[in-house]
Design a protein around this motif. Structure first.
Motif, PDB file in Angstrom:
ATOM      1  N   GLY A 119       1.835   0.318   5.816  1.00  0.00           N
ATOM      2  CA  GLY A 119       2.949   0.802   6.624  1.00  0.00           C
ATOM      3  C   GLY A 119       2.844   2.284   6.934  1.00  0.00           C
ATOM      4  O   GLY A 119       3.847   2.992   7.029  1.00  0.00           O
ATOM      5  N   PHE A 120       1.615   2.763   7.085  1.00  0.00           N
ATOM      6  CA  PHE A 120       1.386   4.173   7.414  1.00  0.00           C
ATOM      7  C   PHE A 120       1.750   4.410   8.874  1.00  0.00           C
ATOM      8  O   PHE A 120       1.393   3.604   9.727  1.00  0.00           O
ATOM      9  N   PRO A 121       2.481   5.446   9.216  1.00  0.00           N
ATOM     10  CA  PRO A 121       2.942   6.573   8.394  1.00  0.00           C
ATOM     11  C   PRO A 121       4.391   6.447   7.933  1.00  0.00           C
ATOM     12  O   PRO A 121       4.940   7.383   7.363  1.00  0.00           O
ATOM     13  N   HIS A 122       5.044   5.313   8.185  1.00  0.00           N
ATOM     14  CA  HIS A 122       6.477   5.204   7.900  1.00  0.00           C
ATOM     15  C   HIS A 122       6.791   4.966   6.428  1.00  0.00           C
ATOM     16  O   HIS A 122       7.573   5.709   5.833  1.00  0.00           O
ATOM     17  N   LEU A 123       6.184   3.937   5.831  1.00  0.00           N
ATOM     18  CA  LEU A 123       6.445   3.633   4.425  1.00  0.00           C
ATOM     19  C   LEU A 123       5.632   4.540   3.504  1.00  0.00           C
ATOM     20  O   LEU A 123       6.153   5.088   2.531  1.00  0.00           O
ATOM     21  N   TYR A 124       4.355   4.706   3.818  1.00  0.00           N
ATOM     22  CA  TYR A 124       3.458   5.540   3.017  1.00  0.00           C
ATOM     23  C   TYR A 124       2.860   6.643   3.887  1.00  0.00           C
ATOM     24  O   TYR A 124       2.649   6.446   5.080  1.00  0.00           O
ATOM     25  N   ARG A 125       2.574   7.766   3.249  1.00  0.00           N
ATOM     26  CA  ARG A 125       1.801   8.847   3.867  1.00  0.00           C
ATOM     27  C   ARG A 125       0.473   8.929   3.128  1.00  0.00           C
ATOM     28  O   ARG A 125       0.313   8.332   2.066  1.00  0.00           O
ATOM     29  N   LYS A 126      -0.476   9.670   3.685  1.00  0.00           N
ATOM     30  CA  LYS A 126      -1.768   9.858   3.031  1.00  0.00           C
ATOM     31  C   LYS A 126      -1.803  11.236   2.390  1.00  0.00           C
ATOM     32  O   LYS A 126      -1.384  12.217   2.993  1.00  0.00           O
ATOM     33  N   GLU A 127      -2.298  11.285   1.163  1.00  0.00           N
ATOM     34  CA  GLU A 127      -2.481  12.548   0.450  1.00  0.00           C
ATOM     35  C   GLU A 127      -3.868  12.567  -0.169  1.00  0.00           C
ATOM     36  O   GLU A 127      -4.381  11.524  -0.571  1.00  0.00           O
ATOM     37  N   ASP A 128      -4.449  13.753  -0.260  1.00  0.00           N
ATOM     38  CA  ASP A 128      -5.688  13.923  -1.002  1.00  0.00           C
ATOM     39  C   ASP A 128      -5.342  14.165  -2.458  1.00  0.00           C
ATOM     40  O   ASP A 128      -4.530  15.035  -2.769  1.00  0.00           O
ATOM     41  N   VAL A 129      -5.947  13.392  -3.337  1.00  0.00           N
ATOM     42  CA  VAL A 129      -5.709  13.503  -4.776  1.00  0.00           C
ATOM     43  C   VAL A 129      -7.055  13.729  -5.451  1.00  0.00           C
ATOM     44  O   VAL A 129      -8.041  13.060  -5.122  1.00  0.00           O
ATOM     45  N   GLU A 184     -10.125   1.531   6.864  1.00  0.00           N
ATOM     46  CA  GLU A 184      -8.992   2.449   6.732  1.00  0.00           C
ATOM     47  C   GLU A 184      -7.872   2.045   7.694  1.00  0.00           C
ATOM     48  O   GLU A 184      -6.695   2.094   7.328  1.00  0.00           O
ATOM     49  N   LEU A 185      -8.214   1.620   8.889  1.00  0.00           N
ATOM     50  CA  LEU A 185      -7.193   1.161   9.843  1.00  0.00           C
ATOM     51  C   LEU A 185      -6.483  -0.081   9.321  1.00  0.00           C
ATOM     52  O   LEU A 185      -5.273  -0.230   9.482  1.00  0.00           O
ATOM     53  N   SER A 186      -7.221  -0.969   8.684  1.00  0.00           N
ATOM     54  CA  SER A 186      -6.629  -2.155   8.080  1.00  0.00           C
ATOM     55  C   SER A 186      -5.647  -1.766   6.968  1.00  0.00           C
ATOM     56  O   SER A 186      -4.540  -2.313   6.876  1.00  0.00           O
ATOM     57  N   LEU A 187      -6.056  -0.805   6.143  1.00  0.00           N
ATOM     58  CA  LEU A 187      -5.164  -0.323   5.078  1.00  0.00           C
ATOM     59  C   LEU A 187      -3.928   0.361   5.653  1.00  0.00           C
ATOM     60  O   LEU A 187      -2.822   0.192   5.132  1.00  0.00           O
ATOM     61  N   ASP A 188      -4.116   1.146   6.718  1.00  0.00           N
ATOM     62  CA  ASP A 188      -2.973   1.814   7.349  1.00  0.00           C
ATOM     63  C   ASP A 188      -1.905   0.796   7.737  1.00  0.00           C
ATOM     64  O   ASP A 188      -0.706   1.003   7.502  1.00  0.00           O
ATOM     65  N   LYS A 189      -2.328  -0.315   8.319  1.00  0.00           N
ATOM     66  CA  LYS A 189      -1.376  -1.360   8.720  1.00  0.00           C
ATOM     67  C   LYS A 189      -0.714  -1.976   7.500  1.00  0.00           C
ATOM     68  O   LYS A 189       0.501  -2.140   7.453  1.00  0.00           O
ATOM     69  N   TYR A 190      -1.523  -2.332   6.490  1.00  0.00           N
ATOM     70  CA  TYR A 190      -0.987  -2.960   5.289  1.00  0.00           C
ATOM     71  C   TYR A 190       0.011  -2.047   4.567  1.00  0.00           C
ATOM     72  O   TYR A 190       1.045  -2.505   4.089  1.00  0.00           O
ATOM     73  N   GLU A 248      -9.988  -9.396  -5.063  1.00  0.00           N
ATOM     74  CA  GLU A 248      -9.919 -10.478  -4.080  1.00  0.00           C
ATOM     75  C   GLU A 248      -9.142 -10.032  -2.840  1.00  0.00           C
ATOM     76  O   GLU A 248      -9.554 -10.268  -1.699  1.00  0.00           O
ATOM     77  N   GLN A 249      -8.029  -9.374  -3.079  1.00  0.00           N
ATOM     78  CA  GLN A 249      -7.192  -8.895  -1.979  1.00  0.00           C
ATOM     79  C   GLN A 249      -7.951  -7.882  -1.119  1.00  0.00           C
ATOM     80  O   GLN A 249      -7.921  -7.944   0.099  1.00  0.00           O
ATOM     81  N   MET A 250      -8.642  -6.952  -1.754  1.00  0.00           N
ATOM     82  CA  MET A 250      -9.382  -5.941  -0.999  1.00  0.00           C
ATOM     83  C   MET A 250     -10.588  -6.539  -0.280  1.00  0.00           C
ATOM     84  O   MET A 250     -10.939  -6.098   0.807  1.00  0.00           O
ATOM     85  N   ALA A 251     -11.219  -7.546  -0.859  1.00  0.00           N
ATOM     86  CA  ALA A 251     -12.357  -8.188  -0.196  1.00  0.00           C
ATOM     87  C   ALA A 251     -11.905  -8.825   1.114  1.00  0.00           C
ATOM     88  O   ALA A 251     -12.628  -8.792   2.118  1.00  0.00           O
ATOM     89  N   PHE A 252     -10.702  -9.372   1.119  1.00  0.00           N
ATOM     90  CA  PHE A 252     -10.150  -9.975   2.321  1.00  0.00           C
ATOM     91  C   PHE A 252      -9.735  -8.907   3.334  1.00  0.00           C
ATOM     92  O   PHE A 252     -10.045  -8.996   4.511  1.00  0.00           O
ATOM     93  N   ARG A 253      -9.020  -7.889   2.846  1.00  0.00           N
ATOM     94  CA  ARG A 253      -8.455  -6.864   3.733  1.00  0.00           C
ATOM     95  C   ARG A 253      -9.493  -5.852   4.201  1.00  0.00           C
ATOM     96  O   ARG A 253      -9.428  -5.351   5.316  1.00  0.00           O
ATOM     97  N   CYS A 254     -10.407  -5.498   3.327  1.00  0.00           N
ATOM     98  CA  CYS A 254     -11.379  -4.435   3.609  1.00  0.00           C
ATOM     99  C   CYS A 254     -12.796  -4.906   3.270  1.00  0.00           C
ATOM    100  O   CYS A 254     -13.394  -4.441   2.293  1.00  0.00           O
ATOM    101  N   PRO A 255     -13.345  -5.795   4.086  1.00  0.00           N
ATOM    102  CA  PRO A 255     -14.634  -6.413   3.760  1.00  0.00           C
ATOM    103  C   PRO A 255     -15.825  -5.453   3.748  1.00  0.00           C
ATOM    104  O   PRO A 255     -16.846  -5.757   3.145  1.00  0.00           O
TER     105      PRO A 255
END
Length: 161
Positions: free
Chosen positions: A73-83, A65-71, A15-22
């Motif tokens: 707190g990229f790049p301050h709270l979280y960074r992106k890594e390839d896993v 992805e831009l919506s997720l970046d804001k949610y 539900e959360q992702m449907a709202f944030r990342c339609p």
């Protein structure tokens, strides 16, 4: 090809992702090896040999992805890594948000239940989530006890002066 995103925390909640990342869609569930789920008030993953974390793989679309970046707190709270994660018998790299810093501490009840709902919606093993919560609560209790001992020692020193 659209970007694959690996969710392990509140973004497992449909539900959360449907709202944030339609424009995004679920690809599959999976497990990542060599990581442990932790709470530092919010969820993160940390490298740990012999551990694994259940995940939900999303295919990000549009501006999601831009919506997720804001949610996140990229790049301050979280960074992106390839896993790396196995998808349909093939190892693929997925983008994941990983916390930059922070001490292990319990999440809010609301945040925890948001993730729990996502685990249940997607058929993920909730034992991993409960273990991370228990770890955070134990560390919080240990820190509180150490703080109490420190205060008692300081009080004792003051009475001896």
């Amino acid at each position: 090809m659209k970007k694959l995103y690996l969710a392990y925390g509140s973004n497992i909640n449909l539900e959360q992702m449907a709202f944030r990342c339609p424009d995004s869609k679920v690809v599959t569930t999976g497990m990542i090896s060599g990581y442990e789920l932790q709470f530092k008030r919010v969820a993160t993953i940390e490298p740990k040999e012999g551990s694994e974390v259940p995940v939900l793989i999303w295919e990000l679309g549009g501006q999601d992805e831009l919506s997720l970046d804001k949610y996140e707190g990229f790049p301050h709270l979280y960074r992106k890594e390839d896993v790396e994660v196995e998808i349909n018998g093939e190892t693929q790299k997925c983008m994941a948000y990983v916390m930059n810093r922070g001490e292990i501490s319990p999440p809010s009840k609301r945040y925890f239940y948001c993730i729990l709902q996502g685990y249940m919606e997607n058929g993920l093993d909730t034992n991993y989530l409960v273990k991370a919560l228990e770890q955070s609560l134990q560390i919080q209790q240990q820190n509180e006890q150490e703080e109490e001992i420190k205060e008692l020692e300081e009080d004792f020193q003051m009475t001896m002066e």
